[in-house]
Motif scaffolding. Structure first.
Motif, PDB file in Angstrom:
ATOM      1  N   GLN A   1      -2.122   7.051  -0.036  1.00 44.58           N
ATOM      2  CA  GLN A   1      -2.870   7.181   0.941  1.00 44.58           C
ATOM      3  C   GLN A   1      -2.388   8.340   2.017  1.00 44.58           C
ATOM      4  O   GLN A   1      -3.392   9.141   2.293  1.00 44.58           O
ATOM      5  CB  GLN A   1      -2.918   5.777   1.900  1.00 44.58           C
TER       6      GLN A   1
ATOM      7  N   SER B   1       3.135   6.932   0.060  1.00 51.48           N
ATOM      8  CA  SER B   1       1.876   6.498  -0.395  1.00 51.48           C
ATOM      9  C   SER B   1       1.121   7.582  -0.929  1.00 51.48           C
ATOM     10  O   SER B   1       1.018   8.434  -0.412  1.00 51.48           O
ATOM     11  CB  SER B   1       1.379   5.422   0.557  1.00 51.48           C
TER      12      SER B   1
ATOM     13  N   ILE C   1      -7.665   5.136  -4.435  1.00 54.13           N
ATOM     14  CA  ILE C   1      -7.256   5.493  -3.046  1.00 54.13           C
ATOM     15  C   ILE C   1      -8.628   6.493  -2.599  1.00 54.13           C
ATOM     16  O   ILE C   1      -8.479   7.411  -3.473  1.00 54.13           O
ATOM     17  CB  ILE C   1      -6.101   5.957  -2.808  1.00 54.13           C
TER      18      ILE C   1
HETATM   19  O1  LIG Z   1       0.475   4.662  -3.082  1.00 55.07           O
HETATM   20  C1  LIG Z   1       0.390   3.534  -3.407  1.00 55.07           C
HETATM   21  N1  LIG Z   1      -0.548   2.912  -2.566  1.00 55.07           N
HETATM   22  C2  LIG Z   1      -0.886   1.711  -2.764  1.00 55.07           C
HETATM   23  O2  LIG Z   1      -1.806   1.006  -1.984  1.00 55.07           O
HETATM   24  C3  LIG Z   1      -0.311   1.053  -3.996  1.00 55.07           C
HETATM   25  N2  LIG Z   1      -0.429  -0.043  -4.314  1.00 55.07           N
HETATM   26  C4  LIG Z   1       0.315  -0.446  -5.415  1.00 55.07           C
HETATM   27  O3  LIG Z   1       0.274  -1.446  -6.184  1.00 55.07           O
HETATM   28  N3  LIG Z   1       0.754   0.734  -5.583  1.00 55.07           N
HETATM   29  C5  LIG Z   1       0.569   1.729  -4.671  1.00 55.07           C
HETATM   30  N4  LIG Z   1       0.848   3.000  -4.303  1.00 55.07           N
END
Ligand SMILES: O=c1[nH]c(=O)c2[nH]c(=O)[nH]c2[nH]1
Length: 288
Positions: A215, A213, A271
Motif C-alpha cells: 500500500q 507495505s 492492492i
Molecule cells: O504489503 C502487504 N500488504 C498487505 O495488506 C498484506 N497482507 C498480507 O497478508 N501481506 C501483505 N503485504
C-alpha cells in the motif's frame, strides 16, 4: 478384446522457483518455471495401485528447490540436465525424464535489487470526445508491468485476529504486476514522451521506496508521477501482491538465507488505490 495400459508419464508441473544470488549489494535473480515428466516402470502404479516405483511429485518439487539452492541456476539448459539426470540415475524405476523449463527475464531498474520483467507489458489509452472543442479526456496507462525488489521490503505491525497466521517480516521479496491509468489535464501532449516519463517515475519510485507495505509503495509510486509529471492530475493503480514464499530447506539439511523462493500465483493480495492532486478537475466519465 484385451485392454492394456499405453504410454504414460507423471511429474510435478510448473514449480515456480526464484533463485536470488548476492554479490554484495548487487542481487541477481533467476526466475523459472520447471515442469518434470518421468516415465519408466510405472505399470503397477496404474494396474494395482502399488506405488513402490513412484517417486512422489512432491519430492520432485522439493528436488527443484534443493537443486536451486545447491547448484544455483546458471542456465536453464544446465539446470534441466542436472535434474533430468538426477531422476534417472538415482531411481531404478525411472528410465526417462523430461524436464521443461521456462525462464522469465528480468532487467535491472536501478540500484542492486530492483527489477522489471521483460515482455508482456501493454500500453493503454482511453479517450473520450464530444468533438473538437467539446468535452474531451485522455487517460493513458499500462498493464502488467511486473516489478520485483529482492530486499528493502518489510511487513509487520498488522492486525492479529484469531485467524492470523502470517509471520511479521523485516526482509521479504516484494513483487507486483502494476496496472496504472493516469488522467491528463489536457488533450495535447507529446504522448510518447509523457508515457515514458510516467512509466519511468513508477519504476523509480518502486525501486527507491523502502517498503513497509505494498500500500505504501503504491502511494509512493502514484505520488512520484503526480509530483514530476505536471500534465497528469490523477492516477489509479492496481497492484497484485505476487507472493514469494521462502522455501523451507531445513528437511534437506540446507539453510535458506533469502535465496530460494516459491513464486505463488494465487491467491494474491490485491492492492488498489487512486492518487490525485487536490486541484484535479472532477471528470468521472474519463474512466468509463
Ligand atoms: O504489503 C502487504 N500488504 C498487505 O495488506 C498484506 N497482507 C498480507 O497478508 N501481506 C501483505 N503485504
Amino acid at each position: 478384446m484385451a485392454i492394456v495400459l499405453g504410454p504414460n508419464r507423471y511429474g510435478k508441473a510448473e514449480t515456480r522457483v526464484v533463485r536470488v544470488t548476492r554479490d554484495g549489494g548487487v542481487h541477481h535473480v533467476k526466475d523459472v518455471n520447471v515442469s518434470i515428466s518421468l516415465s519408466g516402470a510405472m505399470d503397477e502404479a496404474h494396474l494395482s495401485g502399488d506405488n513402490a516405483a513412484v517417486l512422489p511429485t512432491d519430492s520432485q518439487k522439493n528436488t527443484v528447490f534443493a537443486f536451486a539452492k545447491k547448484h544455483g541456476i546458471a542456465t536453464i539448459e544446465e539446470f534441466g540436465l542436472l535434474l533430468a539426470r538426477h531422476f534417472v540415475d538415482s531411481q531404478p524405476t525411472i528410465h526417462h525424464a523430461r524436464v521443461e523449463i521456462h525462464e522469465f527475464a528480468w532487467e535491472r531498474i536501478e540500484g542492486g535489487h530492483s527489477f522489471v520483467r521483460k515482455g508482456g507489458e501493454t500500453r493503454t489509452a482511453l479517450v473520450h470526445s464530444d468533438g473538437e472543442g467539446g468535452a474531451e479526456s485522455v487517460v493513458s496507462g499500462l498493464r502488467d508491468m511486473v516489478v520485483l525488489n529482492t530486499t528493502d521490503s518489510e511487513f509487520h505491525g498488522f492486525v492479529q485476529d484469531q485467524y492470523t497466521t502470517l509471520e511479521p517480516t523485516d526482509d521479504r521479496m516484494l513483487a507486483t504486476a502494476v496496472t496504472a491509468h493516469w488522467r491528463h489535464r489536457g488533450t495535447t501532449a507529446a504522448w510518447d514522451d509523457s508515457h515514458r516519463a510516467a512509466r519511468d517515475r513508477l519504476l523509480r519510485a518502486f525501486a527507491e521506496t523502502y517498503s513497509l507495505s505494498l500500500q505504501q509503495t503504491l502511494y509512493a509510486m502514484g505520488r512520484r508521477v503526480l509530483d514530476e509529471c505536471a500534465g497528469i492530475c490523477e492516477i489509479r493503480l492496481s497492484m497484485p501482491n505476487r507472493h514469494h514464499f521462502l522455501v523451507d530447506l531445513e528437511p534437506f539439511g540446507m539453510d535458506n538465507d533469502n535465496e530460494v523462493y516459491f513464486a505463488a500465483d494465487r491467491p494474491y493480495g490485491l492492492i488498489e488505490g487512486t492518487v490525485l492532486t487536490d486541484d484535479a478537475p472532477a471528470d468521472p466519465s474519463a474512466w468509463n
